[in-house]
Design a protein around this motif. Structure first.
Motif, mmCIF file in Angstrom:
data_model
loop_
_atom_site.group_PDB
_atom_site.id
_atom_site.type_symbol
_atom_site.label_atom_id
_atom_site.label_comp_id
_atom_site.label_asym_id
_atom_site.label_seq_id
_atom_site.Cartn_x
_atom_site.Cartn_y
_atom_site.Cartn_z
ATOM 1 N N ALA A 1 0.014 -2.959 7.918
ATOM 2 C CA ALA A 1 1.046 -1.904 7.784
ATOM 3 C C ALA A 1 1.874 -1.396 8.805
ATOM 4 O O ALA A 1 2.882 -0.942 8.716
ATOM 5 N N ALA A 2 1.319 -1.734 9.986
ATOM 6 C CA ALA A 2 1.854 -1.439 11.096
ATOM 7 C C ALA A 2 3.035 -2.243 11.603
ATOM 8 O O ALA A 2 4.118 -2.158 11.935
ATOM 9 N N PHE A 3 2.887 -3.680 11.304
ATOM 10 C CA PHE A 3 4.090 -4.456 11.097
ATOM 11 C C PHE A 3 4.997 -4.217 10.209
ATOM 12 O O PHE A 3 6.388 -4.250 10.419
ATOM 13 N N ILE A 4 4.781 -3.706 8.964
ATOM 14 C CA ILE A 4 5.624 -3.399 8.058
ATOM 15 C C ILE A 4 6.549 -2.491 8.466
ATOM 16 O O ILE A 4 7.645 -2.154 8.253
ATOM 17 N N ALA A 5 5.662 -1.146 8.873
ATOM 18 C CA ALA A 5 6.609 0.186 9.488
ATOM 19 C C ALA A 5 7.465 -0.170 10.402
ATOM 20 O O ALA A 5 8.309 0.683 10.393
ATOM 21 N N ALA B 1 -0.654 1.804 4.876
ATOM 22 C CA ALA B 1 -1.922 1.073 4.830
ATOM 23 C C ALA B 1 -2.694 1.711 3.492
ATOM 24 O O ALA B 1 -3.444 1.128 2.813
ATOM 25 N N SER B 2 -2.536 3.048 3.473
ATOM 26 C CA SER B 2 -3.029 3.667 2.129
ATOM 27 C C SER B 2 -2.658 3.130 0.914
ATOM 28 O O SER B 2 -3.372 3.169 -0.034
ATOM 29 N N ASN B 3 -1.385 3.003 0.706
ATOM 30 C CA ASN B 3 -0.718 2.482 -0.429
ATOM 31 C C ASN B 3 -1.435 1.003 -0.893
ATOM 32 O O ASN B 3 -1.420 0.640 -1.758
ATOM 33 N N ILE B 4 -1.274 0.250 0.381
ATOM 34 C CA ILE B 4 -1.882 -1.081 0.344
ATOM 35 C C ILE B 4 -3.396 -1.029 -0.294
ATOM 36 O O ILE B 4 -3.789 -1.803 -1.372
ATOM 37 N N THR B 5 -4.118 -0.152 0.345
ATOM 38 C CA THR B 5 -5.637 0.021 -0.174
ATOM 39 C C THR B 5 -5.475 0.329 -1.626
ATOM 40 O O THR B 5 -6.604 -0.039 -2.522
ATOM 41 N N ARG B 6 -4.920 1.280 -2.103
ATOM 42 C CA ARG B 6 -5.217 1.983 -3.387
ATOM 43 C C ARG B 6 -4.310 0.992 -4.680
ATOM 44 O O ARG B 6 -4.610 1.303 -5.713
ATOM 45 N N GLY B 7 -3.118 0.590 -3.967
ATOM 46 C CA GLY B 7 -2.434 -0.048 -5.098
ATOM 47 C C GLY B 7 -1.490 0.923 -5.776
ATOM 48 O O GLY B 7 -1.659 2.067 -5.608
ATOM 49 N N GLY B 8 -0.517 0.384 -6.632
ATOM 50 C CA GLY B 8 0.235 1.276 -7.539
ATOM 51 C C GLY B 8 1.891 0.734 -7.131
ATOM 52 O O GLY B 8 2.043 -0.212 -6.703
ATOM 53 N N ARG C 1 11.332 -4.978 4.649
ATOM 54 C CA ARG C 1 12.227 -4.340 5.461
ATOM 55 C C ARG C 1 12.555 -3.193 4.766
ATOM 56 O O ARG C 1 12.681 -2.188 5.420
ATOM 57 N N LYS C 2 12.619 -2.917 3.566
ATOM 58 C CA LYS C 2 12.873 -1.982 2.577
ATOM 59 C C LYS C 2 11.825 -0.852 2.676
ATOM 60 O O LYS C 2 11.993 0.297 2.918
ATOM 61 N N VAL C 3 10.553 -1.320 2.800
ATOM 62 C CA VAL C 3 9.477 -0.544 2.921
ATOM 63 C C VAL C 3 9.339 -0.032 4.294
ATOM 64 O O VAL C 3 8.938 1.442 4.237
ATOM 65 N N GLY C 4 9.570 -0.671 5.168
ATOM 66 C CA GLY C 4 9.758 -0.031 6.614
ATOM 67 C C GLY C 4 10.749 1.049 6.609
ATOM 68 O O GLY C 4 10.734 2.227 7.071
ATOM 69 N N ASP C 5 11.873 0.986 6.174
ATOM 70 C CA ASP C 5 12.946 1.611 6.170
ATOM 71 C C ASP C 5 12.654 2.984 5.427
ATOM 72 O O ASP C 5 12.902 4.219 5.781
ATOM 73 N N GLY D 1 3.883 6.885 9.057
ATOM 74 C CA GLY D 1 4.524 5.819 8.102
ATOM 75 C C GLY D 1 3.555 4.603 7.987
ATOM 76 O O GLY D 1 3.233 4.060 6.788
ATOM 77 N N ALA D 2 3.016 4.037 9.000
ATOM 78 C CA ALA D 2 1.851 3.136 9.007
ATOM 79 C C ALA D 2 0.716 3.368 8.188
ATOM 80 O O ALA D 2 0.287 2.617 7.447
ATOM 81 N N SER D 3 0.142 4.702 8.395
ATOM 82 C CA SER D 3 -1.236 4.868 7.774
ATOM 83 C C SER D 3 -0.527 5.241 6.205
ATOM 84 O O SER D 3 -1.567 4.696 5.434
#
Length: 83
Positions: A76-80, A42-49, A25-29, A37-39
């Motif tokens: 990512a769409a769900f989280i966003a 998704a990019s963050n999930i893919t590359r990590g960090g 919920r904090k990530v979505g916010d 935001g969803a993209s």
């Protein structure tokens, strides 16, 4: 949530509570005013960090490596959408 469970995401994340990683919920916010935001998520999930979160561990690339690109986009769409 079955996708998140299958992919191992729930080992470090929860919807409403910080764990090893931030609450989704904090990530979505964080990305609510980002038109892409969803993209971005998704990019963050893919590359990590760490992505500016004050956490001691970085997220591994592709989460735990158990999700396809399509599954990452879906998650990512769900989280966003969480706020």
């Amino acid at each position: 949530m079955s996708l998140a469970s299958k992919s191992g995401c729930l080992a470090c994340h929860a919807i409403d509570a910080d764990k090893i990683g931030p609450a989704w919920r904090k990530v979505g916010d964080k990305y609510k005013s980002d038109a892409h935001g969803a993209s971005t998520i998704a990019s963050n999930i893919t590359r990590g960090g760490r992505f500016g979160w004050n956490k001691s561990m970085a997220m591994p690339a592709k989460g735990a490596g158990r999700a396809t690109e399509a599954e990452i986009a879906q998650l990512a769409a769900f989280i966003a959408a969480l706020r």
